[in-house]
Design an enzyme around this catalytic site. Structure first.
Site, PDB file in Angstrom:
ATOM      1  N   ASP A  11      -3.695  53.980  20.743  1.00  0.00           N
ATOM      2  CA  ASP A  11      -3.829  52.552  20.446  1.00  0.00           C
ATOM      3  C   ASP A  11      -2.940  51.758  21.413  1.00  0.00           C
ATOM      4  O   ASP A  11      -1.974  52.299  21.962  1.00  0.00           O
ATOM      5  CB  ASP A  11      -3.398  52.341  18.987  1.00  0.00           C
ATOM      6  N   ASP A  50      -1.940  47.795  21.098  1.00  0.00           N
ATOM      7  CA  ASP A  50      -1.011  46.823  20.479  1.00  0.00           C
ATOM      8  C   ASP A  50      -0.099  47.526  19.467  1.00  0.00           C
ATOM      9  O   ASP A  50      -0.568  48.188  18.546  1.00  0.00           O
ATOM     10  CB  ASP A  50      -1.800  45.714  19.774  1.00  0.00           C
TER      11      ASP A  50
HETATM   12 MG   LIG Z   1      -1.956  48.756  16.941  1.00  0.00          MG
END
Ligand SMILES: [Mg+2]
Length: 265
Positions: A13, A15
């Protein structure tokens, strides 16, 4: 022995894991470079389609993480495909989101519908959008009341940012769902579409782990996709203002670490 040795591929991932807003999470770029140098296959998976895959790849390379755009998979890609399936070839799409999402939807052969003519839409596409306003909500309701389908990138309630979380796609989607009575089909995590697409980019990897900061999307989705799951506490599940509590989660990650750097130590 570093923890990464248990795997030959990772879905990572962005962010809250690699960066928070425009600030890199300390140690993450170096950890990713170490993983690549060790021959690990990486695909970055994000529910955030506010940038194009090529832009994310450029930003990663600027941090010393040498990856191509094909190693970035956003929920914008998968939700655009869902929108095309819902509206049919040449159908109209009302898009609540940033320009890169508009491009992806148009790239699937859909016609972008103006907010002044919402009933021309066969599908409403919702994503996190800082320009979101009441007029957009009204247009979405008009389209949905007239029979349009509803798709969205995620239900993520928040977005990790420096200084504290911001409202996420899920906050905007909740408004759309409440006023229309419709429930969106989701293109991003935790649904399967994004995982399937990401895994298709690394067909040779046998032991793959999902690394993310959000329990309700990264860990729940990774688990459902049959992957090992690694929670990092540098984002939405951390003690530093994160809104998701690991102790209250329905799914337990296989591994929990403070940040990416801990995986290569
Ligand atoms: Mg995230």
């Amino acid at each position: 022995m570093p923890l990464i040795d248990d795997f030959d591929g990772f879905l990572v991932d962005l962010d809250g894991v690699v960066w928070t807003g425009r600030e890199p999470v300390p140690g993450s770029p170096e950890a990713l470079a170490t993983m690549l140098a060790a021959g690990k296959e990486l695909v970055f998976v994000t529910n955030n389609p506010s940038r194009r895959p090529a832009e994310y790849a450029e930003r990663l390379r600027g941090l010393g993480v040498e990856v191509g755009a094909e190693r970035i998979v956003t929920a914008g890609i998968t939700v655009a495909r869902l929108a095309a399936a819902a509206a049919g070839p040449g159908g109209g799409a009302l898009v609540l989101g940033f320009e890169p999402l508009h491009e992806l939807v148009a790239g699937e052969g859909l016609r972008l519908v103006d907010f002044e003519a919402p009933t021309e839409a066969g599908v409403v596409v919702v994503s996190g959008w800082r320009d979101f306003a009441y007029a957009h909500l009204l247009a979405a309701k008009r389209a949905l009341d007239a029979g349009a389908a509803l798709v969205a990138t995620s239900h993520d309630a928040t977005m990790p940012m420096p200084g504290g979380e911001w409202p996420g796609t899920g906050a905007i989607l909740a408004a759309v769902e409440v006023c229309s009575g419709k429930v969106a089909e989701i293109g991003g995590k935790p649904e399967r579409h994004l995982f399937d697409l990401a895994l298709s980019r690394i067909p040779g990897a046998r032991r793959v782990a999902m690394i993310g900061d959000r329990l309700s999307s990264d860990i729940v989705g990774g688990h459902a996709a049959g992957l090992s799951t690694i929670l990092v506490l540098s984002g939405t599940s951390g003690s530093d203002g994160g809104s998701e509590d690991p102790a209250a989660a329905a799914v337990t990650p296989d591994l929990t670490v403070a940040n990416l750097a801990a995986l290569v130590a």
